[in-house]
Design an enzyme around this catalytic site. Sequence first.
Site, PDB file in Angstrom:
ATOM      1  CD  GLN A   1      -3.296  -0.013   0.781  1.00  0.00           C
ATOM      2  OE1 GLN A   1      -3.272   1.209   0.773  1.00  0.00           O
ATOM      3  NE2 GLN A   1      -4.342  -0.698   0.395  1.00  0.00           N
TER       4      GLN A   1
ATOM      5  CG  ASP B   1       6.829  -7.196  -1.915  1.00  0.00           C
ATOM      6  OD1 ASP B   1       6.837  -8.041  -0.982  1.00  0.00           O
ATOM      7  OD2 ASP B   1       6.109  -6.184  -1.885  1.00  0.00           O
TER       8      ASP B   1
ATOM      9  NE  ARG C   1      -0.142   9.820  11.647  1.00  0.00           N
ATOM     10  CZ  ARG C   1       0.179   8.539  11.742  1.00  0.00           C
ATOM     11  NH1 ARG C   1       1.047   8.137  12.680  1.00  0.00           N
ATOM     12  NH2 ARG C   1      -0.355   7.652  10.925  1.00  0.00           N
TER      13      ARG C   1
ATOM     14  CG  HIS D   1       6.945   5.259  14.084  1.00  0.00           C
ATOM     15  ND1 HIS D   1       6.129   6.337  13.871  1.00  0.00           N
ATOM     16  CD2 HIS D   1       6.381   4.235  13.403  1.00  0.00           C
ATOM     17  CE1 HIS D   1       5.119   5.974  13.088  1.00  0.00           C
ATOM     18  NE2 HIS D   1       5.256   4.698  12.796  1.00  0.00           N
TER      19      HIS D   1
END
Length: 334
Positions: free
Chosen positions: A15, A42, A162, A187
């Site tokens: 995504q 991947d 954010r 994080h």
Amino acid sequence: MSEPIRVLVTGAAGQIAYSLLYSIGNGSVFGKDQPIILVLLDITPMMGVLDGVLMELQDCALPLLKDVIATDKEEIAFKDLDVAILVGSMPRRDGMERKDLLKANVKIFKCQGAALDKYAKKSVKVIVVGNPANTNCLTASKSAPSIPKENFSCLTRLDHNRAKAQIALKLGVTSDDVKNVIIWGNHSSTQYPDVNHAKVKLQGKEVGVYEALKDDSWLKGEFITTVQQRGAAVIKARKLSSAMSAAKAICDHVRDIWFGTPEGEFVSMGIISDGNSYGIPDDLLYSFPVTIKDKTWKVVEGLPINDFSREKMDLTAKELAEEKETAFEFLASA
């Protein structure tokens, strides 16, 4: 036109990568005159999906994209890299302990660190996004001893953005008008979003955020928890984790490494804590405020730290030390 740079994105069928690859290919990250060879890595079961991504990138007909290589082989993916953006990691599944997640990811990032060490340029800039990002980044760095540890950073820019956005929303300004927020530490939900040194532009002049908002209880309470828990809130609403905002944060992070930070402004990124002046133990991958010049970061020194901040900064350092200890046990046996 300059020589093409080789840029790797791992987890390239996922995504976040889907939101990220177009921005890299169109010049938004490395500039409008920097040709790119884009390498997509991947796992083998994702190669069918990755083929689709490859087709779409070809169909974008991007003038800066000199070549796109899709592979499941590390020796191809990590060869001669200028930049590695490590997005792929083992996601946390329902009922999975954080410890199990760490174990699975130590294995992945040990391999990728070793591949960087063996195949990439020694000047490669490595950005770790896959969670737990700080500890994954430390694992990769430890597994790549021939690459300077300063070349490794992890993404806390999403948290930084954010925090900026929350302040801007509260004050009715755009995020652009808010600068110098800080994300300290991990994080994770122990991160400490700090606006003690942040400034906001109101009616053409810069004011401290505390002074502008005049709402200390919000800033010390709801603001912090909103930023800490924003990722979980997005998952709850969207049933998927943040992808568009994560991709935008990666672009910001990498662009700042490449071109430097604006004068008078600092940003947050997870970096090696060695020699910091904020009492954070050495050898942790901890998010600090940094300025960047000539592709080299420097921790912003001399910011006064109050007792409230001190406690929050130490709490997240403690979590990182525990994660590191667990990861290194696995690393020794992996």
